[in-house]
Design an enzyme around this catalytic site. Structure first.
Site, PDB file in Angstrom:
ATOM      1  N   HIS A 183       0.832  -1.208   0.000  1.00  0.00           N
ATOM      2  CA  HIS A 183       0.000   0.000   0.000  1.00  0.00           C
ATOM      3  C   HIS A 183       0.869   1.262   0.000  1.00  0.00           C
ATOM      4  CE1 HIS A 183      -3.146  -2.777   2.085  1.00  0.00           C
ATOM      5  NE2 HIS A 183      -2.941  -3.086   0.818  1.00  0.00           N
TER       6      HIS A 183
ATOM      7  N   HIS B 118      -9.389  -1.973  -4.610  1.00  0.00           N
ATOM      8  CA  HIS B 118      -8.265  -2.293  -3.728  1.00  0.00           C
ATOM      9  C   HIS B 118      -7.281  -3.239  -4.419  1.00  0.00           C
ATOM     10  CE1 HIS B 118      -5.808  -2.517  -0.238  1.00  0.00           C
ATOM     11  NE2 HIS B 118      -5.657  -3.798  -0.545  1.00  0.00           N
TER      12      HIS B 118
ATOM     13  N   ASP C 161      -3.287  -2.663  -4.991  1.00  0.00           N
ATOM     14  CA  ASP C 161      -2.204  -3.624  -4.746  1.00  0.00           C
ATOM     15  C   ASP C 161      -1.313  -3.772  -5.987  1.00  0.00           C
ATOM     16  OD1 ASP C 161      -2.912  -4.262  -2.129  1.00  0.00           O
ATOM     17  OD2 ASP C 161      -4.121  -5.991  -2.709  1.00  0.00           O
TER      18      ASP C 161
ATOM     19  N   HIS D 252      -0.662 -10.657  -5.315  1.00  0.00           N
ATOM     20  CA  HIS D 252       0.739 -10.244  -5.171  1.00  0.00           C
ATOM     21  C   HIS D 252       1.710 -11.214  -5.844  1.00  0.00           C
ATOM     22  CE1 HIS D 252      -0.684  -7.228  -2.484  1.00  0.00           C
ATOM     23  NE2 HIS D 252      -1.153  -8.099  -1.628  1.00  0.00           N
TER      24      HIS D 252
HETATM   25 ZN   LIG Z   1      -3.801  -4.694  -0.274  1.00  0.00          ZN
END
Ligand SMILES: [Zn+2]
Length: 314
Positions: A92, A251, A255, A278
């Site tokens: 973040h 969101h 990321d 991720h």
């Molecule tokens: Zn996140």
């Protein structure tokens, strides 16, 4: 074809930038539940972004914030160095650094976790606006994607980066069985303004069962309705509701903005992701850098000068 100089200049800072002075924030680590302090400091030209664990004094405590130093992507993007020193939940703050155009900085933390703040990047953007940036006397380089590069995991989840004229665009879709999330899609072009308006405020989210499981492992001790959207069945537990009906997919885009800044410079390309996270973002960058014909590192000063020349002769 004449490039749009104003667009290049505004989307990409042609000079490297760092913080005008130092600034800090205090929050909690989402897993440890412990108080965590993060401070941002100016850094010289060509330093890049470097995390430093100031609580570690007996071994190397600095970790460059680039894709090669990502050591764990299970629940967050975690950077680590050869000495085994790590900094987790970095995505973040990386997203805010990317959107605000910070090239060089030391980012000091007093423990293994970046404070989660409110689960979004909003507080970091606010902090960077408060301290301000200065231009440094060196050109900014960017990673221009030359051909489509993709990564597919063993479940068939694919992420890709394709060439784009200029800027970095995101095309993201998610699918969750919980009806409050369901299928969501968003398209986004990265700039500081668009990030502030559309992405920065979007909070991280998790299922109630996940939190219960993580707590049984001694994790998520700092996780609360103050720093995450908690989904329970088909509804959410946060009394204030959602900040936006697309907060979940936004969101995930946040990321991806943070993870792609692990390239160590802005990217000129078009990102596409579906149900990815991720791990996929990091593997995609590893794929890009595996083959030098996938990309070109360009000097944004030169690309603006070139565009100016084209305008002059047009
Ligand atoms: Zn996140």
């Amino acid at each position: 074809m004449i490039a749009d100089i104003s667009r290049i200049s505004s989307e990409y800072k042609v000079c490297q930038k760092t913080f005008r002075s130092s600034i800090f924030a205090v929050g909690v680590g989402v897993h440890s539940g412990a108080k965590a302090k993060i401070s941002f400091h100016p850094a010289p030209i060509d330093t890049g972004l470097v995390f430093r664990r100031i609580d570690v004094t007996d071994k190397e405590n600095s970790i460059p914030a680039t894709y090669e130093y990502v050591v764990d992507t299970k629940m967050c993007s975690c950077f680590g160095n050869k000495a085994g020193v790590t900094v987790s939940t970095a995505e973040h703050v990386m997203a805010a650094l990317s959107a605000c155009g910070v090239t060089n900085a030391y980012i000091d933390v007093d423990g293994p976790e970046i404070p989660i703040m409110d689960g979004s990047a909003r507080d970091f953007v606010f902090l960077f606006d408060c301290v301000g940036l200065i231009e440094q006397d060196a050109p900014l380089k960017a990673l221009k994607i030359k051909k489509e590069v993709s990564f597919t995991d063993d479940k068939g989840i694919t992420v890709s980066l394709s060439p784009a004229q200029d800027g970095l665009t995101f095309d993201f879709a998610i699918d969750f069985p919980a009806r409050i999330i369901g299928h969501q899609e968003t398209k986004f072009t990265l700039s500081k303004d668009s990030f502030k308006k559309e992405i920065a405020y979007a909070r991280t989210f998790c299922q109630l069962q996940e939190i219960e499981y993580l707590r049984s492992l001694g994790l998520a001790r700092g996780g609360s309705l103050e720093n995450a959207i908690v989904v329970n069945g088909d509804s959410i537990m946060n009394p204030e509701g959602l900040r936006d009906e697309l907060e979940f997919v936004r969101h995930k885009t946040l990321d991806a903005v943070g993870d792609l800044y692990q390239a160590g410079m802005p990217i000129i390309g078009a990102f596409k992701g579906e149900k990815s996270g991720h791990y996929h973002n990091n593997m995609l960058l590893r794929e890009v850098f595996k083959d030098a014909s996938n990309y070109e590192i360009i000097d944004l000063n030169e690309s603006v000068e070139e565009a100016e020349k084209n305008v002059a002769v047009a």
